[in-house]
Each structure stands twice: as C-alpha cells, then as structure tokens.
Design an enzyme around this catalytic site. Structure first.
Site, PDB file in Angstrom:
ATOM      1  N   THR A 174       4.382  -0.216   7.081  1.00 21.05           N
ATOM      2  CA  THR A 174       4.565  -1.635   6.782  1.00 21.05           C
ATOM      3  C   THR A 174       4.700  -1.796   5.271  1.00 21.05           C
ATOM      4  O   THR A 174       3.994  -1.152   4.500  1.00 21.05           O
ATOM      5  CB  THR A 174       3.387  -2.482   7.305  1.00 21.05           C
ATOM      6  OG1 THR A 174       3.332  -2.343   8.729  1.00 21.05           O
ATOM      7  CG2 THR A 174       3.564  -3.958   6.982  1.00 21.05           C
ATOM      8  N   PHE A 176       4.219  -4.082   2.167  1.00 22.30           N
ATOM      9  CA  PHE A 176       3.458  -5.230   1.661  1.00 22.30           C
ATOM     10  C   PHE A 176       3.940  -5.552   0.257  1.00 22.30           C
ATOM     11  O   PHE A 176       4.354  -4.652  -0.491  1.00 22.30           O
ATOM     12  CB  PHE A 176       1.961  -4.905   1.610  1.00 22.30           C
ATOM     13  CG  PHE A 176       1.323  -4.807   2.973  1.00 22.30           C
ATOM     14  CD1 PHE A 176       0.711  -5.913   3.562  1.00 22.30           C
ATOM     15  CD2 PHE A 176       1.342  -3.620   3.692  1.00 22.30           C
ATOM     16  CE1 PHE A 176       0.120  -5.826   4.815  1.00 22.30           C
ATOM     17  CE2 PHE A 176       0.769  -3.528   4.953  1.00 22.30           C
ATOM     18  CZ  PHE A 176       0.165  -4.631   5.511  1.00 22.30           C
TER      19      PHE A 176
HETATM   20  O1  LIG Z   1      -3.203  -8.123  10.847  1.00 21.35           O
HETATM   21  C1  LIG Z   1      -3.181  -7.257   9.947  1.00 21.35           C
HETATM   22  O2  LIG Z   1      -4.018  -6.363   9.812  1.00 21.35           O
HETATM   23  C2  LIG Z   1      -2.081  -7.288   8.981  1.00 21.35           C
HETATM   24  O3  LIG Z   1      -2.231  -6.901   7.850  1.00 21.35           O
HETATM   25  C3  LIG Z   1      -0.720  -7.676   9.512  1.00 21.35           C
HETATM   26  C4  LIG Z   1      -0.124  -6.510  10.203  1.00 21.35           C
HETATM   27  C5  LIG Z   1      -0.357  -6.352  11.566  1.00 21.35           C
HETATM   28  C6  LIG Z   1       0.191  -5.240  12.213  1.00 21.35           C
HETATM   29  C7  LIG Z   1       0.935  -4.314  11.509  1.00 21.35           C
HETATM   30  C8  LIG Z   1       1.135  -4.486  10.170  1.00 21.35           C
HETATM   31  C9  LIG Z   1       0.606  -5.587   9.501  1.00 21.35           C
END
Ligand SMILES: O=C(O)C(=O)Cc1ccccc1
Length: 306
Positions: A174, A176
């Site tokens: 992911t 960020f």
């Molecule tokens: O809900 C979380 O922990 C987040 O940071 C959002 C997320 C959820 C699932 C995958 C990547 C980010």
C-alpha cells in the site's frame, strides 16, 4: 516535534506507515481519512498520513477525492508499505463460530479467496479501519466474531491470531502519503514524483489524448492515471495524474503549464521524493539544459541576435 494525524485508532497499517515516515512525530489518531485530512487543514495537526493506493485493489478513492476537492493540501512524502493480513478473534473463537467479520473495505477485497474458501457463509461488514474493527471485536458482546487486520492490531486489542498471511497475495503493497498545508516544496532529488488533478474544459474527441500529449512530447513518464467522476452526471470525469520528476524540472513544469492551458482547472498536489528512489530514463532533448538552450536560442531570435 511535528504532530501528524492518521487513520486510527492505534494499530492500523496507516500508523505503521506514519512511524516509518516520521518516527519522531506526535501521532493524532482520527476516525477516518477525511477527519485526518481536516485535522491537517485546520491546524489541529501539522500534517497527515493517509493511504492513497494499493497494488491489488488500486485507488483509495476517499483520499483521491479529498485531495481533489477539499481545501488544498500538498503531498510531501510517500511510503510503500507491505501489508499482511491476519484473522483476529476473541480467545476461544474458532472458524466454525465466525458468522460476522469486520474490517476495512481494502482488506475485504484483498482477502476474498480466504473468505470464500474458509468462511463462505460469513457476513463481511466494512469498518472505518482495520484497527477500529479489531477494537470492536475485542469488546465483550460485540456483534462481530472476527476482524481482519495487522497482527499488531490483534496484539494491541488482546485478540488471538487465528490465521496469518491470509491475503490473496503475499506481496501486496500500500502506498501512503504524508500531506501538509501548502508551503515550500521538497527539493528535487533526481528521483521524484509529481501529483496533480486536471479538469477538462470541454468534452470532445481526443480531450484525454491532448492532456496526455502534454506529458508525452516532453518525455515525462506517467506512473498512475485515474479517472474520477465529477459528480455532475454519468460520463463526467476528471483525472488524477502521477508523473515522474519534480515540478522544478523544466520538462515537468512545461507539461503542467501546457495542461493548464487546455484544462478548466489544474490542481497541483505536490512534488516529492519517490519511495522506490527510481530515477526517470530520459530520452534525449528533455533534460533541463536542453530546455535552457532552446529558450536562449528563441530569445536570441526574438531580439534580433540570431
Ligand atoms: O485500516 C487500516 O489499517 C489502514 O491503514 C487502511 C488500509 C486497510 C487495508 C489495507 C491497506 C490500508
């Protein structure tokens, strides 16, 4: 010490990203992405860390839309975080007892195979975040039997890890971003990314091609393009672009100027170092000295010195 808002509560992937991006920052957990960005906009925090896209599921659309429409914020840094999902339950609960699963929508879509195989009859409900789901499941009397989230969220809220690495793929990443109120830009590093959104002036054949051409003719490679509905009706879209390079690079600056000339509006979302440190492969004639030489040549013609 800066204070950074993030998608909370404690134990989210977002918190893990924040701890890497800004180890010394004070952390302000928020209930959702919009609240985290509003904390940055309103000055309650100095900035925010939010998810932007996922290598399997694609865009986190709430973040894209907030950056496009809300009070302006600029991206100043990015991080690629590998994400691993665990199935988290109250001690004593096994797979047969799991009737209702709670987690963030991005986790639902990335754990589809496991859910279909092991919990085909369970109802899966969207939570504000993975850690919010874990916190809820840890409450005695919770209507949910399991959460999906980082193992660390399970530890934090006293849950048992019934399954680890339950995502459909084990290489999911992911992206960020850290955002803050508009101010000085990070210096160019030679391995940068520029984000922006552009709104069409009018819909006509080739409108998107014209936008893309502004990047193409100047040798600017795009790393992401996303269309999002404007909300004004079916078929009405605006576009998010991520491009290689920094707005301080001549080719990127000129591409943005060109885009502005043919768009209704362009919102600059930041130039910042790439997390993967990859430098662009430039074709000949598009480096800063090439633009400077051509500008000098034109100036000499215009002033009769050629
Ligand atoms: O809900 C979380 O922990 C987040 O940071 C959002 C997320 C959820 C699932 C995958 C990547 C980010």
């Amino acid at each position: 010490m800066p204070k950074l808002a993030y998608l909370g509560p404690e134990g989210t992937f977002c918190e893990a990203a924040l701890r890497i991006l800004a180890p010394d920052a004070e952390r302000l957990p928020c209930a959702n992405v919009s609240a985290a960005l509003d904390a940055a906009r309103g000055g309650e925090a100095d900035g925010a860390v939010v998810p932007l896209e996922n290598s399997v599921e694609g865009a986190i659309t709430v973040t894209l839309d907030e950056l496009a429409w809300g009070e302006p914020l600029l991206i100043s840094a990015e991080l690629l975080l590998p994400v691993e999902f665990s199935l988290l339950v109250r001690p004593g609960i096994g797979l047969p007892q799991i009737k209702r699963v709670y987690t963030h929508p991005a986790a639902i879509t990335q754990c589809r195979n496991y859910l279909a195989r092991e919990l085909p009859d369970a109802v899966v409900v969207a939570a504000p975040s993975t850690a919010a789901a874990a916190l809820e499941v840890s409450m005695p009397g919770s209507p949910y039997d399991a959460a999906i989230g980082p193992a660390i969220a399970g530890e934090h809220y006293g849950l048992f890890e019934l399954a680890a690495r339950m995502g459909d793929r084990d290489d999911t990443v992911t992206r960020f971003v850290r955002v803050s109120r508009p101010g000085p830009l990070p210096e160019p590093t030679g391995a940068d990314r520029t984000s922006l959104v552009a709104f069409l002036r009018d819909d006509h054949p080739g409108a998107l091609l014209e936008m893309l051409s502004e990047f193409a003719v100047r040798g600017v490679n795009l790393t992401r393009i996303e269309s999002r509905p404007t909300g004004d009706g079916i078929g009405r879209y605006f576009f998010h672009f991520d491009a290689e390079g920094h707005v301080g690079d001549a080719r990127v600056g000129e591409a943005l100027s060109g885009l502005r000339r043919l768009s209704d509006d362009v919102r600059f979302l930041g130039s910042y170092p790439r997390a993967d440190r990859v430098s662009p492969q430039l074709k000949s004639g598009v480096a800063d000295p090439d633009f400077a030489e051509a500008a000098g040549w034109l100036a000499r013609i215009r002033t009769g010195q050629a």
